[in-house]
Scaffold this motif. Structure first.
Motif, PDB file in Angstrom:
ATOM      1  N   ALA A  98      22.541 110.708 109.353  1.00  0.00           N
ATOM      2  CA  ALA A  98      22.397 111.706 108.517  1.00  0.00           C
ATOM      3  C   ALA A  98      22.556 111.385 107.028  1.00  0.00           C
ATOM      4  O   ALA A  98      21.788 111.796 106.108  1.00  0.00           O
ATOM      5  CB  ALA A  98      23.159 112.964 109.035  1.00  0.00           C
ATOM      6  N   ALA A  99      23.607 110.713 106.878  1.00  0.00           N
ATOM      7  CA  ALA A  99      23.786 110.039 105.438  1.00  0.00           C
ATOM      8  C   ALA A  99      22.693 109.360 105.019  1.00  0.00           C
ATOM      9  O   ALA A  99      22.495 109.029 103.744  1.00  0.00           O
ATOM     10  CB  ALA A  99      25.185 109.736 105.409  1.00  0.00           C
ATOM     11  N   LEU A 137      29.039 110.604 117.734  1.00  0.00           N
ATOM     12  CA  LEU A 137      29.059 111.631 116.602  1.00  0.00           C
ATOM     13  C   LEU A 137      29.016 110.521 115.195  1.00  0.00           C
ATOM     14  O   LEU A 137      28.325 111.244 114.289  1.00  0.00           O
ATOM     15  CB  LEU A 137      29.977 112.093 116.729  1.00  0.00           C
ATOM     16  N   LEU A 138      29.687 109.735 115.293  1.00  0.00           N
ATOM     17  CA  LEU A 138      29.948 108.618 114.151  1.00  0.00           C
ATOM     18  C   LEU A 138      28.485 108.058 113.830  1.00  0.00           C
ATOM     19  O   LEU A 138      28.104 108.089 112.635  1.00  0.00           O
ATOM     20  CB  LEU A 138      30.555 107.578 114.387  1.00  0.00           C
ATOM     21  N   ILE A 139      27.664 107.695 114.850  1.00  0.00           N
ATOM     22  CA  ILE A 139      26.481 106.979 114.450  1.00  0.00           C
ATOM     23  C   ILE A 139      25.464 108.234 114.089  1.00  0.00           C
ATOM     24  O   ILE A 139      24.652 108.015 113.047  1.00  0.00           O
ATOM     25  CB  ILE A 139      25.667 106.468 115.792  1.00  0.00           C
TER      26      ILE A 139
END
Length: 50
Positions: A10-11, A3-5
């Motif tokens: 996305a950012a 999820l962090l990746i």
């Protein structure tokens, strides 16, 4: 961790899209051609009085 990746990707995608939007969404044919002037450049008005 996944999820962090995904959030970082996305950012990054959002950042790249914002840069692309500001750089290439302006004029249809890109930048204006350089202005060709056969005249000498104008001199700024002087404030001195003679």
């Amino acid at each position: 961790m996944t999820l962090l990746i995904l959030e970082a990707l996305a950012a990054l995608l959002l950042f790249v899209l914002m840069i692309w939007w500001t750089m290439f969404s302006g004029r249809k044919k890109g930048e204006l051609p350089p202005r060709e002037s056969s005249e000498a450049p104008e001199e700024p008005p002087s404030d001195r009085q003679s």
